[in-house]
Design a protein around this motif. Structure first.
Motif, mmCIF file in Angstrom:
data_model
loop_
_atom_site.group_PDB
_atom_site.id
_atom_site.type_symbol
_atom_site.label_atom_id
_atom_site.label_comp_id
_atom_site.label_asym_id
_atom_site.label_seq_id
_atom_site.Cartn_x
_atom_site.Cartn_y
_atom_site.Cartn_z
ATOM 1 N N SER A 1 0.946 -1.037 -0.020
ATOM 2 C CA SER A 1 -0.027 -0.028 0.114
ATOM 3 C C SER A 1 0.867 1.176 -0.028
ATOM 4 N N TYR A 2 0.406 2.359 0.301
ATOM 5 C CA TYR A 2 1.309 3.305 0.276
ATOM 6 C C TYR A 2 2.245 3.583 1.459
ATOM 7 N N CYS B 1 -9.916 9.983 -0.584
ATOM 8 C CA CYS B 1 -8.814 10.227 0.573
ATOM 9 C C CYS B 1 -9.239 8.966 1.493
ATOM 10 N N GLY C 1 -6.433 10.352 -6.162
ATOM 11 C CA GLY C 1 -6.079 9.968 -4.719
ATOM 12 C C GLY C 1 -5.063 10.907 -4.047
ATOM 13 N N ILE C 2 -5.185 11.165 -2.654
ATOM 14 C CA ILE C 2 -4.254 12.017 -2.037
ATOM 15 C C ILE C 2 -3.650 11.120 -0.808
ATOM 16 N N VAL C 3 -2.285 11.256 -0.677
ATOM 17 C CA VAL C 3 -1.552 10.852 0.564
ATOM 18 C C VAL C 3 -0.945 11.925 1.154
ATOM 19 N N PHE D 1 1.108 12.403 3.262
ATOM 20 C CA PHE D 1 2.835 12.168 3.637
ATOM 21 C C PHE D 1 3.397 12.779 2.228
ATOM 22 N N ASP D 2 2.844 13.072 1.268
ATOM 23 C CA ASP D 2 3.612 13.579 0.142
ATOM 24 C C ASP D 2 3.821 15.179 0.192
#
Lengths: 349, 349
Positions: free
Chosen positions: A68-69, A257, A287-289, A291-292
């Motif tokens: 996963s991310y 999200c 998509g958004i994560v 941590f970026d």
């Protein structure tokens, strides 16, 4: 600088470890409670006493095997969790005993953070003039940053546009909706139950809030969004995502999200069968994560703290006491019992 | 200018009209064949003799009731179709008898185009120095423009990136893949059958092509895209979309152009159950409708015609003769029998 006035050796560290990969909703059998002594910090490291932990829907994903991310939590490892703690001992020049810090503490009473990890931006002192420790887990923390960058960078709302957010009374949802109002949008929430919906409208100032438990989301969405939906910030997936897809305005943006409705599935994820609405409406889903965006957290936190100070942003936390309640408290997220950002208080400062 | 040397009154116009809204695959019972006299053009209008019609997957969507990016074809109306024809009579200063034009002619032998419609950019003279009439229905026409703007504007491929396109031997697919090669990408097609796959690699120069009928798309995709998929241009939807979602690279772009696998469903569309890969990979999925780009067609056509001329772009059409074969010829699209852009030849110039 480097000092250690508390006899750490006299303390024990109670921990919650992942015992098994859950099938469906996690149960108490999926957790092990362990204790171990608290050691002195490593060279260049610190030892932190956990005050409060952030409980988030994403934790369910970390418990699954597979890519996963972020790497899954290993079986036998202390469960991953972000939190606020107080420095008990420090061999790191940048941290002093008594400092309040935000860090990936894990579900445990004490966390030893080695030097290498301190260099990452994930461990930092919090400024309690900007917000309370609970607010630092909410609108000033990961959920707030997720809402901020998901809305602003991916959703890109324009004044006058209609923004819809699901999980509206949750940590991310409350940030997204209030921020969209501040940016001049019409804001419609989706939440579970009359109490949450009333709070979202009356306290947070959303223009409307749809109670998905009460019934007809489709018709209520149509009534609340007469010009269609320009930005949809999705925290839930499933049927609600499909319903909103059916109401998109031209060139709409859907921020993916999370999908809390799907995290405990024992069947495959429900894909959005209305996804061809993206074609019809020349819309996009992205998509958004969070941590970026760590490099940009300080400026965003400053902006959000300003809104907290001038009263345009409110922050609601649902605080539950006691490390031992963790297995049951986590489930509040998945049955929608939490009202505001779910926080597990482990100790007082 | 305005002249009419042919006695139009001596001609009859054979037409194919939509008789019913199909359930699943359209059958002959969903069509009515009618004839009517050919009238003189209206003031400012023209009458065009149909030479060739473009048959496209999107036509299936136009046969359904309900809102889409374009109004449905009404029951009893001549079926909508784009085509190339020759001007038989003109009362419009901008068109002379004998001009070859591209226009929405419909599935009929003659089309009367009123003045108002001539002003739209959808009716224009074709330049046969740039390409044959069939090429003007293919890489220089709607499919080519769909591929061009979908790839360049939505997909935004960078040199060295991996581009995957489904329906690779079809009209849009052949454009997308060849254009991506020209732009310096690694290109992997997905098509049905060994013959199409061999052609895509040997004639069009794709780096690889996966035969979805042969079996293991997932493993072949993994082998063909070791660094993941940066751009996926989707013409098919269904299982293949899900499989590609499982191989996305970070920040991937999925262009939603169509979903031919779903158009004849009698059950709901199959939503992409792997859509949360968009989150994990910070990827986006975005729809394209070619009509949004008509202002930019001339420059794109000039660019594509240059590639045709210098041999870097090839254009393959699957030409079927005779208006009366329309009901069966259309079905070639949905059972994958067409090899190249499907064209219905109605008359010779």
């Amino acid at each position: 600088m480097a000092s250690s006035p508390t006899p750490l050796a006299s303390l024990t560290n109670r921990q919650v470890r992942l015992a098994a990969r859950p099938v469906g909703l996690p149960t108490r059998a999926d957790w092990n409670f362990t204790t171990e002594p608290v050691a002195e910090p490593e060279a260049g490291g610190i030892v932190v006493k956990t005050l409060a932990l952030s409980l988030d829907p994403a934790m369910r994903g970390w418990m699954n095997e597979g890519k996963s991310y972020i790497a899954p939590v290993e079986i036998g490892a202390v469960m991953r969790a972000g939190g606020i703690g107080v420095v008990m001992a420090s061999k790191a020049p940048a941290f002093a005993v008594g400092d309040l810090v935000s860090a990936g503490l894990g579900v445990q009473q004490y966390c030893s953070i080695p030097a290498a990890e301190l260099k990452r931006s994930g461990v930092f002192r919090i400024d309690t003039r900007l917000g309370t420790p609970e607010q630092w887990l909410n609108v000033l923390g990961m959920p707030g940053m997720t809402g901020y960058f998901g809305l602003m960078d991916v959703g890109q709302p324009q004044p006058g546009e209609t923004v819809v957010v699901s999980g509206a009374a949750g940590a991310v949802g409350q940030t997204v909706g209030q921020l969209a109002k501040i940016k001049g949008c019409r804001v419609v929430g989706i939440a579970g139950g009359a109490a949450k919906c009333a709070w979202v409208v009356k306290e947070l100032g959303f223009d409307a809030c749809i109670d998905y438990k009460a019934g007809n989301v489709r018709d209520e969405l149509k009534a609340a969004c007469p010009k269609g939906v320009d930005v949809y910030f999705d925290n839930v997936g499933g049927e609600i995502l499909d319903t909103v897809l059916g109401r998109l305005a031209r060139k709409a943006r859907i921020v993916i999200c999370g999908a809390i409705s799907q995290y405990n599935n024992t069947t495959p994820v429900q894909g959005p069968k209305n996804y061809l609405s993206l074609l019809v409406n020349r819309a996009r889903m992205e998509g958004i994560v969070v941590f970026d965006y760590t490099d940009r957290f300080p400026r965003a936190v400053a902006e959000m703290a300003g809104y907290l100070k001038d009263g345009r942003m409110k922050s609601k936390e649902d605080v539950v006491e006691g490390l031992d309640t963790f297995p049951e408290t986590l489930l509040k997220l998945f049955n929608g019992e939490n009202f505001g950002k779910l926080v597990l208080r482990v100790a007082s400062a």
